[in-house]
Scaffold this motif. Structure first.
Motif, PDB file in Angstrom:
ATOM      1  N   UNK A 104       1.068  -1.154  -0.394  1.00  0.00           N
ATOM      2  CA  UNK A 104      -0.181   0.216  -0.156  1.00  0.00           C
ATOM      3  C   UNK A 104       0.763   1.618  -0.368  1.00  0.00           C
ATOM      4  N   UNK A 105       2.476   1.382  -0.369  1.00  0.00           N
ATOM      5  CA  UNK A 105       3.007   2.457  -0.611  1.00  0.00           C
ATOM      6  C   UNK A 105       4.111   2.665  -1.511  1.00  0.00           C
ATOM      7  N   UNK A 106       3.936   3.396  -1.620  1.00  0.00           N
ATOM      8  CA  UNK A 106       5.175   4.329  -2.680  1.00  0.00           C
ATOM      9  C   UNK A 106       6.463   4.635  -2.232  1.00  0.00           C
ATOM     10  N   UNK A 107       7.392   4.830  -2.911  1.00  0.00           N
ATOM     11  CA  UNK A 107       8.432   4.966  -2.617  1.00  0.00           C
ATOM     12  C   UNK A 107       9.332   6.207  -3.916  1.00  0.00           C
ATOM     13  N   UNK A 108       9.067   7.084  -3.807  1.00  0.00           N
ATOM     14  CA  UNK A 108       9.789   7.727  -4.767  1.00  0.00           C
ATOM     15  C   UNK A 108      10.882   9.045  -4.614  1.00  0.00           C
ATOM     16  N   UNK A 109      12.305   8.338  -5.416  1.00  0.00           N
ATOM     17  CA  UNK A 109      13.101   9.949  -5.000  1.00  0.00           C
ATOM     18  C   UNK A 109      13.515  10.566  -6.372  1.00  0.00           C
TER      19      UNK A 109
ATOM     20  N   UNK B 220      12.699  12.205  -0.983  1.00  0.00           N
ATOM     21  CA  UNK B 220      11.459  11.503  -0.981  1.00  0.00           C
ATOM     22  C   UNK B 220      10.598  11.961  -0.997  1.00  0.00           C
ATOM     23  N   UNK B 221       9.467  11.134  -2.032  1.00  0.00           N
ATOM     24  CA  UNK B 221       8.175  11.071  -1.550  1.00  0.00           C
ATOM     25  C   UNK B 221       7.151  10.048  -1.560  1.00  0.00           C
ATOM     26  N   UNK B 222       7.117   9.960  -0.661  1.00  0.00           N
ATOM     27  CA  UNK B 222       6.756   8.657  -0.054  1.00  0.00           C
ATOM     28  C   UNK B 222       5.092   8.407   0.286  1.00  0.00           C
ATOM     29  N   UNK B 223       4.285   7.663  -0.481  1.00  0.00           N
ATOM     30  CA  UNK B 223       3.172   7.725  -0.606  1.00  0.00           C
ATOM     31  C   UNK B 223       2.408   6.738  -0.059  1.00  0.00           C
ATOM     32  N   UNK B 224       0.890   7.146   0.414  1.00  0.00           N
ATOM     33  CA  UNK B 224      -0.058   5.722   0.356  1.00  0.00           C
ATOM     34  C   UNK B 224      -0.748   5.647  -0.591  1.00  0.00           C
ATOM     35  N   UNK B 225      -1.517   3.933  -0.633  1.00  0.00           N
ATOM     36  CA  UNK B 225      -1.704   4.678  -1.538  1.00  0.00           C
ATOM     37  C   UNK B 225      -3.370   3.733  -1.083  1.00  0.00           C
ATOM     38  N   UNK B 226      -3.914   4.036  -0.680  1.00  0.00           N
ATOM     39  CA  UNK B 226      -5.406   2.760   0.076  1.00  0.00           C
ATOM     40  C   UNK B 226      -5.973   3.908   1.284  1.00  0.00           C
TER      41      UNK B 226
END
Length: 304
Positions: free
Chosen positions: A276-281, A298-304
């Motif tokens: 349920x997470x996305x990690x993006x640098x 870093x732009x960490x996102x929760x998708x739910x």
């Protein structure tokens, strides 16, 4: 290999006008997809314990050490346009995605994310697992030291999400800036899929386009770090009195600003720490070319 030239040649041979091909190609990017599936080029390793420069401490935050994600041998990585990775040395990724996301602040999140570049020839040693709490993650199935496996790389073509949406009647606004007005956009999109058939998703990707979280920022663009940055820029300029955007023009101006940000920044690495997470640098092109990896965000996102 010049992938853009290959695409351009094939499109012209199929009778598509050169001006359309060139405009479409501006949005065509190539990313390095890495996974544990053999068949590509061996380029790195996921999980396990990292090799750090001798004398370097394990990257940590005020809450404790940061989990190691993956390392890449820059000399082994394929070369793609728009991703000026170092010619040699190693890139190491560290991230505690739960701590990062729970800050709800891009500035504060950076304390829990780190990109480490190790120059070629540096004396390194396999780091010892640092002291840490047993409950490092809310997800008790996750271990601080992840499963170790080799990463193999292939080059994949990527298009922005608005080219992948067949529901064209739902789109609104001036689409010329997105190249959606091209007469042969469907044929060009199909050619990309023919030349570079999409494989199973990567464990870690480098370059390409930022993964979105599934919600729409405009009728054409999904919410990504670039749309978020663009929105912050427009709002700051409006607050400072530098810009006035009528409400009915906001989506158009946001898309145009997001395109500008996309030309300035590139995804350095993206992966799913868990379902349920996305990690993006992301990093600016000029910082990447200069090796300023401390400037990556870093732009960490929760998708739910």
């Amino acid at each position: 290999m010049d992938y853009h030239r290959q695409f351009h040649r094939e499109a012209i041979e199929r009778g598509i006008p050169e001006d359309e091909v060139s405009r479409f190609a501006e949005f065509l990017r190539f990313a390095i997809w890495t996974s544990e599936r053999p068949g590509g080029v061996p380029v790195g390793r996921s999980g396990g314990l990292p090799r750090l420069p001798v004398g370097m401490e394990w990257p940590s935050s005020e809450h404790g050490p940061l989990p190691f994600v993956a390392s890449f041998d820059c000399a082994a990585l394929p070369r793609v346009d728009g991703l000026a990775l170092p010619a040699d040395g190693s890139l190491l990724l560290f991230l505690h995605h739960e701590w990062a996301h729970d800050t709800y602040s891009v500035a504060d999140e950076q304390k829990f994310a780190r990109v480490v570049y190790v120059p070629a020839g540096a004396d390194t040693a396999t780091a010892e697992e640092p002291d840490h709490d047993e409950d490092m993650f809310c997800n008790m199935e996750l271990d601080f030291v992840g499963r170790e496996y080799d990463l193999f790389a292939t080059v994949n073509a990527e298009l922005p999400s608005w080219f992948e949406d067949d529901d064209e009647p739902s789109r609104s606004g001036n689409q010329e800036h997105l190249a959606l007005d091209l007469a042969h956009v469907k044929e060009l999109r199909a050619l990309v899929g023919e030349l570079w058939p999409e494989s199973n998703g990567p464990a870690v990707s480098l370059g390409g386009y930022s993964m979105g979280i599934g919600e729409l920022a405009t009728d054409n663009m999904y919410t990504t770090p670039e749309t978020t940055m663009a929105e912050d820029i427009l709002e700051a300029r409006q607050k400072a009195g530098e810009l006035v955007v009528p409400p009915d023009e906001w989506a158009l101006r946001l898309e145009e600003e997001a395109l500008r940000v996309m030309r300035e920044w590139v995804p350095l690495a993206q992966f799913d720490p868990e379902d349920v997470y996305l990690a993006r640098f992301l990093i600016r092109h000029d910082d990447l070319a200069a090796g300023r990896f401390d400037k990556a965000l870093s732009f960490t996102a929760f998708t739910e």
